[in-house]
Design a protein around this motif. Structure first.
Motif, PDB file in Angstrom:
ATOM      1  N   TYR A  84       0.359  -1.464  -0.255  1.00 61.42           N
ATOM      2  CA  TYR A  84       0.077   0.021  -0.119  1.00 61.42           C
ATOM      3  C   TYR A  84       0.577   0.962  -0.052  1.00 61.42           C
ATOM      4  O   TYR A  84       2.214   2.038   0.674  1.00 61.42           O
ATOM      5  N   ASP A  85       0.675   2.298  -0.827  1.00 67.79           N
ATOM      6  CA  ASP A  85       1.395   3.495  -0.597  1.00 67.79           C
ATOM      7  C   ASP A  85       0.192   4.322  -0.498  1.00 67.79           C
ATOM      8  O   ASP A  85      -1.369   4.885  -1.190  1.00 67.79           O
ATOM      9  N   ILE A  86       0.130   5.351   0.753  1.00 64.38           N
ATOM     10  CA  ILE A  86      -0.288   6.383   1.399  1.00 64.38           C
ATOM     11  C   ILE A  86       0.133   7.102   1.590  1.00 64.38           C
ATOM     12  O   ILE A  86       0.865   7.201   2.186  1.00 64.38           O
ATOM     13  N   ASP A  87      -1.073   8.452   2.124  1.00 65.98           N
ATOM     14  CA  ASP A  87      -0.623   9.374   2.417  1.00 65.98           C
ATOM     15  C   ASP A  87      -0.094   9.361   3.752  1.00 65.98           C
ATOM     16  O   ASP A  87      -0.531   8.849   5.512  1.00 65.98           O
ATOM     17  N   GLY A  88       1.098  10.237   4.552  1.00 66.40           N
ATOM     18  CA  GLY A  88       1.982  10.143   5.372  1.00 66.40           C
ATOM     19  C   GLY A  88       1.669  11.239   6.692  1.00 66.40           C
ATOM     20  O   GLY A  88       1.165  10.661   7.666  1.00 66.40           O
ATOM     21  N   PHE A  89       0.906  12.350   6.311  1.00 69.31           N
ATOM     22  CA  PHE A  89      -0.155  12.959   7.493  1.00 69.31           C
ATOM     23  C   PHE A  89      -0.569  12.513   7.472  1.00 69.31           C
ATOM     24  O   PHE A  89      -1.619  12.606   8.340  1.00 69.31           O
ATOM     25  N   GLU A  90      -2.011  11.804   6.079  1.00 71.72           N
ATOM     26  CA  GLU A  90      -3.202  11.919   7.244  1.00 71.72           C
ATOM     27  C   GLU A  90      -3.664  10.482   7.507  1.00 71.72           C
ATOM     28  O   GLU A  90      -5.109   9.939   7.715  1.00 71.72           O
ATOM     29  N   ARG A 139      -0.948  -5.993  10.038  1.00 72.45           N
ATOM     30  CA  ARG A 139      -1.669  -6.777  10.426  1.00 72.45           C
ATOM     31  C   ARG A 139      -2.167  -8.065   9.317  1.00 72.45           C
ATOM     32  O   ARG A 139      -1.919  -9.033   9.379  1.00 72.45           O
ATOM     33  N   ASP A 140      -2.133  -7.310   8.327  1.00 73.91           N
ATOM     34  CA  ASP A 140      -2.703  -8.000   7.368  1.00 73.91           C
ATOM     35  C   ASP A 140      -1.806  -8.229   6.016  1.00 73.91           C
ATOM     36  O   ASP A 140      -2.026  -8.750   5.405  1.00 73.91           O
ATOM     37  N   GLY A 141      -0.802  -8.182   6.930  1.00 72.29           N
ATOM     38  CA  GLY A 141       0.658  -8.954   5.652  1.00 72.29           C
ATOM     39  C   GLY A 141       0.874  -7.665   4.921  1.00 72.29           C
ATOM     40  O   GLY A 141       1.491  -8.052   3.632  1.00 72.29           O
ATOM     41  N   ARG A 142       0.474  -6.950   4.883  1.00 68.39           N
ATOM     42  CA  ARG A 142       1.107  -5.720   3.778  1.00 68.39           C
ATOM     43  C   ARG A 142       2.565  -4.437   3.868  1.00 68.39           C
ATOM     44  O   ARG A 142       3.002  -4.610   5.742  1.00 68.39           O
ATOM     45  N   LYS A 143       3.316  -4.113   2.976  1.00 65.10           N
ATOM     46  CA  LYS A 143       3.761  -3.867   3.714  1.00 65.10           C
ATOM     47  C   LYS A 143       3.819  -1.702   2.841  1.00 65.10           C
ATOM     48  O   LYS A 143       2.991  -2.143   1.910  1.00 65.10           O
ATOM     49  N   VAL A 144       3.545  -0.946   4.136  1.00 62.56           N
ATOM     50  CA  VAL A 144       3.140   0.430   3.389  1.00 62.56           C
ATOM     51  C   VAL A 144       4.638   1.407   3.144  1.00 62.56           C
ATOM     52  O   VAL A 144       5.286   1.896   4.125  1.00 62.56           O
ATOM     53  N   ILE A 145       4.022   1.793   2.371  1.00 62.53           N
ATOM     54  CA  ILE A 145       4.340   2.868   1.812  1.00 62.53           C
ATOM     55  C   ILE A 145       4.150   4.213   2.191  1.00 62.53           C
ATOM     56  O   ILE A 145       3.335   4.628   1.922  1.00 62.53           O
ATOM     57  N   CYS A 146       4.805   5.395   2.410  1.00 61.23           N
ATOM     58  CA  CYS A 146       4.742   6.705   2.989  1.00 61.23           C
ATOM     59  C   CYS A 146       5.086   7.907   1.905  1.00 61.23           C
ATOM     60  O   CYS A 146       5.787   8.393   1.471  1.00 61.23           O
ATOM     61  N   TYR A 147       3.600   8.403   1.770  1.00 56.98           N
ATOM     62  CA  TYR A 147       3.830   9.653   0.115  1.00 56.98           C
ATOM     63  C   TYR A 147       3.685  11.183   1.418  1.00 56.98           C
ATOM     64  O   TYR A 147       3.515  11.431   2.230  1.00 56.98           O
ATOM     65  N   ILE A 148       5.371  11.781   0.680  1.00 54.51           N
ATOM     66  CA  ILE A 148       6.013  13.007   1.193  1.00 54.51           C
ATOM     67  C   ILE A 148       6.030  13.436   0.048  1.00 54.51           C
ATOM     68  O   ILE A 148       6.825  13.273  -0.940  1.00 54.51           O
ATOM     69  N   ARG A 158      12.500  15.717   9.898  1.00 51.28           N
ATOM     70  CA  ARG A 158      11.078  15.383  10.674  1.00 51.28           C
ATOM     71  C   ARG A 158      10.353  14.658   9.872  1.00 51.28           C
ATOM     72  O   ARG A 158       9.113  14.197  10.248  1.00 51.28           O
ATOM     73  N   ARG A 159       9.629  15.016   8.769  1.00 56.62           N
ATOM     74  CA  ARG A 159       8.904  14.718   7.454  1.00 56.62           C
ATOM     75  C   ARG A 159       8.905  12.513   8.090  1.00 56.62           C
ATOM     76  O   ARG A 159       7.993  11.900   7.593  1.00 56.62           O
ATOM     77  N   PHE A 160      10.476  12.493   7.614  1.00 58.63           N
ATOM     78  CA  PHE A 160      11.023  11.838   7.478  1.00 58.63           C
ATOM     79  C   PHE A 160      10.526  10.532   8.460  1.00 58.63           C
ATOM     80  O   PHE A 160      10.681   9.356   9.369  1.00 58.63           O
ATOM     81  N   ASP A 161      10.559  11.176   9.665  1.00 56.37           N
ATOM     82  CA  ASP A 161      11.176  10.990  11.543  1.00 56.37           C
ATOM     83  C   ASP A 161       9.278  10.122  11.044  1.00 56.37           C
ATOM     84  O   ASP A 161       9.521   9.579  12.395  1.00 56.37           O
ATOM     85  N   MET A 162       8.575  11.697  10.906  1.00 57.75           N
ATOM     86  CA  MET A 162       7.066  11.000  11.057  1.00 57.75           C
ATOM     87  C   MET A 162       6.599   9.587  10.522  1.00 57.75           C
ATOM     88  O   MET A 162       6.632   9.144  11.006  1.00 57.75           O
ATOM     89  N   GLY A 201       5.768   3.960  11.376  1.00 58.92           N
ATOM     90  CA  GLY A 201       6.046   2.611  11.187  1.00 58.92           C
ATOM     91  C   GLY A 201       5.994   1.777   9.545  1.00 58.92           C
ATOM     92  O   GLY A 201       5.553   0.733   9.460  1.00 58.92           O
ATOM     93  N   PHE A 202       5.924   3.318   8.942  1.00 61.59           N
ATOM     94  CA  PHE A 202       6.209   2.642   7.982  1.00 61.59           C
ATOM     95  C   PHE A 202       6.835   2.378   7.181  1.00 61.59           C
ATOM     96  O   PHE A 202       8.424   2.269   7.573  1.00 61.59           O
ATOM     97  N   ASP A 203       7.218   1.882   6.029  1.00 64.88           N
ATOM     98  CA  ASP A 203       8.031   0.656   5.799  1.00 64.88           C
ATOM     99  C   ASP A 203       9.459   1.182   4.403  1.00 64.88           C
ATOM    100  O   ASP A 203      10.294   0.876   4.248  1.00 64.88           O
ATOM    101  N   ALA A 204       9.044   2.438   3.803  1.00 65.20           N
ATOM    102  CA  ALA A 204       9.532   3.159   2.980  1.00 65.20           C
ATOM    103  C   ALA A 204       8.855   4.356   2.578  1.00 65.20           C
ATOM    104  O   ALA A 204       7.623   4.769   3.241  1.00 65.20           O
ATOM    105  N   VAL A 205       9.246   5.267   2.231  1.00 67.67           N
ATOM    106  CA  VAL A 205       8.600   6.021   1.603  1.00 67.67           C
ATOM    107  C   VAL A 205       9.177   6.522   0.117  1.00 67.67           C
ATOM    108  O   VAL A 205       9.694   6.173  -0.774  1.00 67.67           O
TER     109      VAL A 205
END
Length: 266
Positions: A62-68, A79-88, A134-138, A143-147
């Protein structure tokens, strides 16, 4: 907001910021490098940037908004077994983000085509680096896996600044360094002309509309390096590009421009 606006050496001695996992120069430790998620070609994915994530799509990425989205949203996907990407967005200022006042007016350029956004002067590394840290710290702390850093090709657009390809390489490598120092994988968004110089610095690619513009083969260096290419088309029907995408090893789908839940995968 995301969207295609078609048209560096690493900084020695720079701090990795608070909470970084690297050494004095911000370089990740060997253990952090080994532990970092390295997505392989062919992984199915979902890209949802409008509103909080809907976890119902059965795909491994999943690739989703990091702030929202919250740490709880990321944890549910895990928990559903996904890896999660942080959109910034790292290339433009957005007047709707909570850290909008951290950006001095001197680094704000021309509008980038999206409401409330203006290009950034990416030459000002000393100004932008701590904001992006600071954004990547967020992203890391949620708990994101990637950016997924957006708008990393300002040099090819009318930004209001005399940006060069060299400026962009320097900035993009800084962005990759910041992510890696926090144990996060990082994707190169579009910026096709600089793929040969940057493929070693990034862990995967994200691309919009390479099929529409007959450019998908330019992403082959990522696939050849064993790195995923997450690709979307907005106007092309699947019948016009999916066979070629499969041949090239891309992870392709059709999305609507607002990047909601709807998707049509290859």
């Amino acid at each position: 907001m995301c969207g295609t606006l078609l048209a560096v050496a690493l900084l020695a001695g720079c701090s990795s910021g608070t909470g970084g996992s690297g050494g004095p120069s911000g370089s990740p430790s060997p253990a952090a490098t080994a532990a970092r998620w390295k997505p392989k070609p062919g992984l199915a994915w979902q890209w949802q940037l409008s509103s909080k994530v809907d976890p119902s799509v059965d795909v491994p990425v999943y690739d989703i908004d990091g702030f929202e989205n919250t740490a709880a949203d990321v944890a549910r996907l895990h928990r559903d077994g996904r890896k999660v990407i942080c959109y910034i967005n790292v290339g433009a200022w957005e007047d709707y983000r909570p850290d909008k006042d951290d950006f001095p007016r001197s680094v704000l350029g021309e509008p980038d085509g999206w409401a409330g956004e203006r290009w950034l002067d990416i030459r000002e590394l000393s100004v932008l680096r701590p904001i992006m840290e600071r954004r990547f710290d967020m992203c890391r702390d949620k708990g994101f896996d990637a950016v997924e850093p957006d708008l990393v090709e300002g040099y090819g657009n009318d930004t209001g600044f005399p940006l060069t390809a060299r400026d962009q390489l320097r900035y993009n490598r800084m962005i990759a360094e910041i992510a890696h120092a926090r144990g996060l994988s990082v994707g190169l968004k579009n910026d096709l002309p600089q793929i040969p110089q940057l493929v070693a610095d990034f862990d995967f690619a994200v691309n919009e509309e390479c099929a529409q513009y007959d450019e998908c083969a330019e992403l082959s260096p990522f696939v050849e390096a064993g790195k995923a290419v997450f690709h979307v088309e907005y106007k092309e029907p699947r019948s016009s590009f999916c066979a070629e995408s499969r041949r090239l090893g891309l992870s392709s789908m059709v999305k609507r421009l607002e990047l909601g839940v709807w998707r049509q995968p290859c």
